[in-house]
Scaffold this motif. Structure first.
Motif, PDB file in Angstrom:
ATOM      1  N   HIS A   1       0.987  -1.302  -0.206  1.00 19.29           N
ATOM      2  CA  HIS A   1       0.019  -0.011  -0.296  1.00 19.29           C
ATOM      3  C   HIS A   1       1.090   0.942   0.013  1.00 19.29           C
ATOM      4  O   HIS A   1       0.060   2.640  -0.280  1.00 19.29           O
ATOM      5  N   CYS A   2       2.213   1.576   0.307  1.00 21.87           N
ATOM      6  CA  CYS A   2       2.840   2.734   0.108  1.00 21.87           C
ATOM      7  C   CYS A   2       4.116   2.860  -0.969  1.00 21.87           C
ATOM      8  O   CYS A   2       4.766   3.339  -1.006  1.00 21.87           O
ATOM      9  N   GLY A   3       3.582   2.037  -1.910  1.00 17.12           N
ATOM     10  CA  GLY A   3       4.326   2.263  -3.112  1.00 17.12           C
ATOM     11  C   GLY A   3       6.287   2.341  -3.021  1.00 17.12           C
ATOM     12  O   GLY A   3       7.025   1.999  -1.939  1.00 17.12           O
ATOM     13  N   GLY A   4       7.188   2.413  -4.334  1.00 10.40           N
ATOM     14  CA  GLY A   4       8.317   2.471  -4.226  1.00 10.40           C
ATOM     15  C   GLY A   4       9.157   1.125  -3.773  1.00 10.40           C
ATOM     16  O   GLY A   4       7.871   0.819  -4.115  1.00 10.40           O
ATOM     17  N   ASP A   5      10.312   1.196  -4.251  1.00  9.59           N
ATOM     18  CA  ASP A   5      10.853   0.173  -4.511  1.00  9.59           C
ATOM     19  C   ASP A   5      11.834  -0.411  -2.838  1.00  9.59           C
ATOM     20  O   ASP A   5      12.521  -0.165  -2.349  1.00  9.59           O
ATOM     21  N   LEU A   6      10.613  -1.539  -2.193  1.00  8.50           N
ATOM     22  CA  LEU A   6      10.881  -1.674  -0.851  1.00  8.50           C
ATOM     23  C   LEU A   6      11.407  -3.228  -0.618  1.00  8.50           C
ATOM     24  O   LEU A   6      10.880  -4.042  -2.200  1.00  8.50           O
ATOM     25  N   ALA A   7      12.819  -2.749   0.124  1.00 14.96           N
ATOM     26  CA  ALA A   7      13.155  -4.021   0.650  1.00 14.96           C
ATOM     27  C   ALA A   7      12.017  -5.226   1.215  1.00 14.96           C
ATOM     28  O   ALA A   7      11.655  -4.818   1.375  1.00 14.96           O
ATOM     29  N   ARG A   8      12.702  -6.726   1.077  1.00 17.20           N
ATOM     30  CA  ARG A   8      11.953  -7.968   1.242  1.00 17.20           C
ATOM     31  C   ARG A   8      12.986  -8.310   2.207  1.00 17.20           C
ATOM     32  O   ARG A   8      14.170  -8.623   2.310  1.00 17.20           O
ATOM     33  N   PHE A   9      11.689  -9.085   2.591  1.00 13.54           N
ATOM     34  CA  PHE A   9      12.304 -10.251   4.304  1.00 13.54           C
ATOM     35  C   PHE A   9      12.331 -11.358   3.000  1.00 13.54           C
ATOM     36  O   PHE A   9      11.632 -12.201   2.784  1.00 13.54           O
ATOM     37  N   ILE A  10      13.477 -12.241   3.410  1.00 20.68           N
ATOM     38  CA  ILE A  10      14.085 -13.263   2.948  1.00 20.68           C
ATOM     39  C   ILE A  10      14.011 -14.752   3.872  1.00 20.68           C
ATOM     40  O   ILE A  10      15.024 -14.186   5.065  1.00 20.68           O
ATOM     41  N   ASP A  11      13.669 -15.935   3.851  1.00 19.89           N
ATOM     42  CA  ASP A  11      14.289 -16.686   4.437  1.00 19.89           C
ATOM     43  C   ASP A  11      15.855 -17.323   4.562  1.00 19.89           C
ATOM     44  O   ASP A  11      15.842 -17.811   3.232  1.00 19.89           O
ATOM     45  N   GLU A  12      16.358 -17.362   5.363  1.00 19.27           N
ATOM     46  CA  GLU A  12      17.536 -17.361   5.350  1.00 19.27           C
ATOM     47  C   GLU A  12      17.738 -18.999   4.407  1.00 19.27           C
ATOM     48  O   GLU A  12      19.129 -19.482   3.750  1.00 19.27           O
TER      49      GLU A  12
END
Length: 146
Positions: free
Chosen positions: A102-113
């Motif tokens: 909902h906030c747009g932009g190129d945002l970081a992602r959480f990755i399962d290690e």
């Protein structure tokens, strides 16, 4: 914000009053990805040292972090997540997923290690198994937040 003025029985008001603010949530985010030392938090967040000191003290007092001595000479402490702090991870992941949608932009992602896959968090009611937001809700308890 004073939780008691807003709604004394509201768990959201109580939680916001405990966690504090955006800086505190970002400190908890960094703690979940391995930061433990003052300088790590300061460098990662670009936060003023006085502000960081206050936020770390508040999170420690609230029981989300605990200080542990990692060096005796000179004395140095690190900040480690408590069980309450560890329990905050799903909140952070769900909030991040909401922001990505909902906030747009190129945002970081959480990755399962372990798997290398992007984490796709969803909230689920442990009793019914229903996805949160898929059914109507109502408030119950402390006088329905009168």
């Amino acid at each position: 914000m004073s939780e008691n003025r807003v709604a004394p029985g509201c768990p959201i008001a109580r939680g916001v009053g405990t966690v504090g603010d955006a800086w505190s949530m970002l400190i908890l985010r960094d703690a979940h990805v391995g930061a433990t030392r003052f300088d790590q938090f300061r460098k990662n967040l670009g936060i003023a040292p006085t502000m960081l000191t206050k936020r770390l003290a508040a999170l420690t007092q609230a029981g989300l972090l605990e200080k542990r001595l990692y060096s005796e000479r000179p004395p140095r402490e690190e900040y480690v997540l408590t069980p309450a702090g560890e329990d905050f991870l799903p909140v952070l992941l769900l909030f991040g997923a909401w922001a990505r949608r909902h906030c747009g932009g190129d945002l970081a992602r959480f990755i399962d290690e372990t798997t290398g896959q992007e984490i796709q968090p969803v909230g689920v009611d442990a009793v019914s198994g229903a996805r949160l937001g898929s059914r109507p809700i109502k408030l119950s308890g402390p006088e329905n937040l009168a």
